[in-house]
Design a protein around this motif. Structure first.
Motif, PDB file in Angstrom:
ATOM      1  N   LEU A 180      -2.365   6.444  10.615  1.00 38.71           N
ATOM      2  CA  LEU A 180      -2.316   5.231   9.800  1.00 38.71           C
ATOM      3  C   LEU A 180      -2.483   5.516   8.306  1.00 38.71           C
ATOM      4  O   LEU A 180      -1.909   4.805   7.472  1.00 38.71           O
ATOM      5  CB  LEU A 180      -3.344   4.212  10.288  1.00 38.71           C
ATOM      6  N   ALA A 181      -3.219   6.545   7.951  1.00 37.39           N
ATOM      7  CA  ALA A 181      -3.332   6.917   6.538  1.00 37.39           C
ATOM      8  C   ALA A 181      -1.970   7.368   6.004  1.00 37.39           C
ATOM      9  O   ALA A 181      -1.568   6.979   4.892  1.00 37.39           O
ATOM     10  CB  ALA A 181      -4.375   8.011   6.351  1.00 37.39           C
ATOM     11  N   GLN A 182      -1.252   8.178   6.786  1.00 39.50           N
ATOM     12  CA  GLN A 182       0.102   8.598   6.400  1.00 39.50           C
ATOM     13  C   GLN A 182       1.035   7.394   6.319  1.00 39.50           C
ATOM     14  O   GLN A 182       1.920   7.336   5.467  1.00 39.50           O
ATOM     15  CB  GLN A 182       0.653   9.625   7.391  1.00 39.50           C
ATOM     16  N   TYR A 183       0.846   6.434   7.203  1.00 45.44           N
ATOM     17  CA  TYR A 183       1.658   5.213   7.207  1.00 45.44           C
ATOM     18  C   TYR A 183       1.496   4.469   5.885  1.00 45.44           C
ATOM     19  O   TYR A 183       2.481   4.023   5.292  1.00 45.44           O
ATOM     20  CB  TYR A 183       1.279   4.325   8.389  1.00 45.44           C
ATOM     21  N   GLU A 184       0.259   4.322   5.422  1.00 47.46           N
ATOM     22  CA  GLU A 184       0.010   3.610   4.165  1.00 47.46           C
ATOM     23  C   GLU A 184       0.696   4.318   2.998  1.00 47.46           C
ATOM     24  O   GLU A 184       1.306   3.664   2.138  1.00 47.46           O
ATOM     25  CB  GLU A 184      -1.488   3.464   3.915  1.00 47.46           C
ATOM     26  N   ALA A 185       0.617   5.637   2.951  1.00 44.67           N
ATOM     27  CA  ALA A 185       1.273   6.401   1.883  1.00 44.67           C
ATOM     28  C   ALA A 185       2.797   6.270   1.988  1.00 44.67           C
ATOM     29  O   ALA A 185       3.490   6.107   0.969  1.00 44.67           O
ATOM     30  CB  ALA A 185       0.848   7.865   1.946  1.00 44.67           C
ATOM     31  N   TYR A 186       3.318   6.327   3.200  1.00 45.94           N
ATOM     32  CA  TYR A 186       4.758   6.164   3.442  1.00 45.94           C
ATOM     33  C   TYR A 186       5.229   4.789   2.965  1.00 45.94           C
ATOM     34  O   TYR A 186       6.256   4.669   2.303  1.00 45.94           O
ATOM     35  CB  TYR A 186       5.044   6.391   4.931  1.00 45.94           C
ATOM     36  N   ARG A 187       4.475   3.734   3.301  1.00 44.65           N
ATOM     37  CA  ARG A 187       4.857   2.373   2.905  1.00 44.65           C
ATOM     38  C   ARG A 187       4.894   2.241   1.380  1.00 44.65           C
ATOM     39  O   ARG A 187       5.763   1.566   0.832  1.00 44.65           O
ATOM     40  CB  ARG A 187       3.895   1.343   3.507  1.00 44.65           C
ATOM     41  N   ALA A 188       3.960   2.885   0.688  1.00 46.14           N
ATOM     42  CA  ALA A 188       3.958   2.848  -0.779  1.00 46.14           C
ATOM     43  C   ALA A 188       5.201   3.546  -1.332  1.00 46.14           C
ATOM     44  O   ALA A 188       5.845   3.039  -2.265  1.00 46.14           O
ATOM     45  CB  ALA A 188       2.686   3.491  -1.320  1.00 46.14           C
ATOM     46  N   ARG A 189       5.549   4.707  -0.751  1.00 43.46           N
ATOM     47  CA  ARG A 189       6.762   5.422  -1.197  1.00 43.46           C
ATOM     48  C   ARG A 189       8.003   4.584  -0.913  1.00 43.46           C
ATOM     49  O   ARG A 189       8.919   4.515  -1.742  1.00 43.46           O
ATOM     50  CB  ARG A 189       6.867   6.784  -0.525  1.00 43.46           C
ATOM     51  N   LEU A 190       8.056   3.939   0.244  1.00 48.02           N
ATOM     52  CA  LEU A 190       9.206   3.117   0.618  1.00 48.02           C
ATOM     53  C   LEU A 190       9.352   1.925  -0.330  1.00 48.02           C
ATOM     54  O   LEU A 190      10.466   1.576  -0.729  1.00 48.02           O
ATOM     55  CB  LEU A 190       9.043   2.644   2.064  1.00 48.02           C
ATOM     56  N   ALA A 191       8.237   1.312  -0.698  1.00 43.97           N
ATOM     57  CA  ALA A 191       8.277   0.168  -1.618  1.00 43.97           C
ATOM     58  C   ALA A 191       8.741   0.579  -3.013  1.00 43.97           C
ATOM     59  O   ALA A 191       9.324  -0.239  -3.736  1.00 43.97           O
ATOM     60  CB  ALA A 191       6.904  -0.490  -1.686  1.00 43.97           C
ATOM     61  N   ALA A 192       8.501   1.832  -3.403  1.00 40.10           N
ATOM     62  CA  ALA A 192       8.913   2.326  -4.718  1.00 40.10           C
ATOM     63  C   ALA A 192      10.315   2.926  -4.713  1.00 40.10           C
ATOM     64  O   ALA A 192      10.907   3.139  -5.772  1.00 40.10           O
ATOM     65  CB  ALA A 192       7.912   3.377  -5.203  1.00 40.10           C
ATOM     66  N   ASP A 193      10.862   3.188  -3.532  1.00 32.86           N
ATOM     67  CA  ASP A 193      12.175   3.816  -3.402  1.00 32.86           C
ATOM     68  C   ASP A 193      13.274   2.833  -3.825  1.00 32.86           C
ATOM     69  O   ASP A 193      13.275   1.678  -3.378  1.00 32.86           O
ATOM     70  CB  ASP A 193      12.378   4.237  -1.937  1.00 32.86           C
ATOM     71  N   PRO A 194      14.225   3.238  -4.673  1.00 29.70           N
ATOM     72  CA  PRO A 194      15.282   2.312  -5.118  1.00 29.70           C
ATOM     73  C   PRO A 194      16.079   1.704  -3.958  1.00 29.70           C
ATOM     74  O   PRO A 194      16.345   0.493  -3.964  1.00 29.70           O
ATOM     75  CB  PRO A 194      16.172   3.175  -6.016  1.00 29.70           C
ATOM     76  N   LEU A 195      16.457   2.509  -2.975  1.00 29.94           N
ATOM     77  CA  LEU A 195      17.196   1.961  -1.836  1.00 29.94           C
ATOM     78  C   LEU A 195      16.289   1.061  -0.993  1.00 29.94           C
ATOM     79  O   LEU A 195      16.739   0.036  -0.475  1.00 29.94           O
ATOM     80  CB  LEU A 195      17.795   3.072  -0.974  1.00 29.94           C
ATOM     81  N   GLY A 196      15.024   1.417  -0.881  1.00 26.66           N
ATOM     82  CA  GLY A 196      14.077   0.559  -0.170  1.00 26.66           C
ATOM     83  C   GLY A 196      13.962  -0.804  -0.830  1.00 26.66           C
ATOM     84  O   GLY A 196      14.011  -1.843  -0.164  1.00 26.66           O
ATOM     85  N   GLN A 197      13.833  -0.807  -2.147  1.00 19.15           N
ATOM     86  CA  GLN A 197      13.748  -2.069  -2.886  1.00 19.15           C
ATOM     87  C   GLN A 197      15.024  -2.889  -2.715  1.00 19.15           C
ATOM     88  O   GLN A 197      14.972  -4.101  -2.500  1.00 19.15           O
ATOM     89  CB  GLN A 197      13.492  -1.792  -4.370  1.00 19.15           C
TER      90      GLN A 197
END
Length: 107
Positions: free
Chosen positions: A59-76
């Motif tokens: 779950l700690a890795q999940y939180e970091a992944y979600r932050a990267r995904l939210a900042a990713d241009p394609l994710g946005q």
């Protein structure tokens, strides 16, 4: 290892939009640190159920992944696409842990 299963209820008249959304996640999710198993669109049976499935270490890795995904241009872009096209009617996440390993026959 945890497996995240996202269960979507989609608008059956907008399956093509969901498939575009899924292809975009197919690029962004692995780039942001999760092991994507795949996105699955309706084919036979229900016309409204779809799934996204990926593995993440914890779950700690999940939180970091979600932050990267939210900042990713394609994710946005993909989040905005889902909001504007309104093809996702519901989205539920479940985290599961495999308990059947090792797989295969025992001799």
């Amino acid at each position: 290892m945890l497996t995240c299963i996202i269960r979507y209820k989609i608008d059956p008249t907008k399956k093509a939009q969901f498939e575009t959304y899924a292809r975009n996640w197919g690029q962004a999710i692995p780039r942001c640190g999760a092991d994507l198993i795949g996105y699955f669109a309706p084919h036979e049976g229900s016309s409204t159920l779809a799934y996204g499935i990926y593995n993440i270490e914890n779950l700690a890795q999940y939180e970091a992944y979600r932050a990267r995904l939210a900042a990713d241009p394609l994710g946005q872009e993909n989040y905005a696409f889902a909001q504007s096209e309104r093809f996702l009617l519901r989205e539920d996440r479940t985290f599961l842990k495999v308990c059947s390993t090792p797989h295969g026959s025992h001799t």
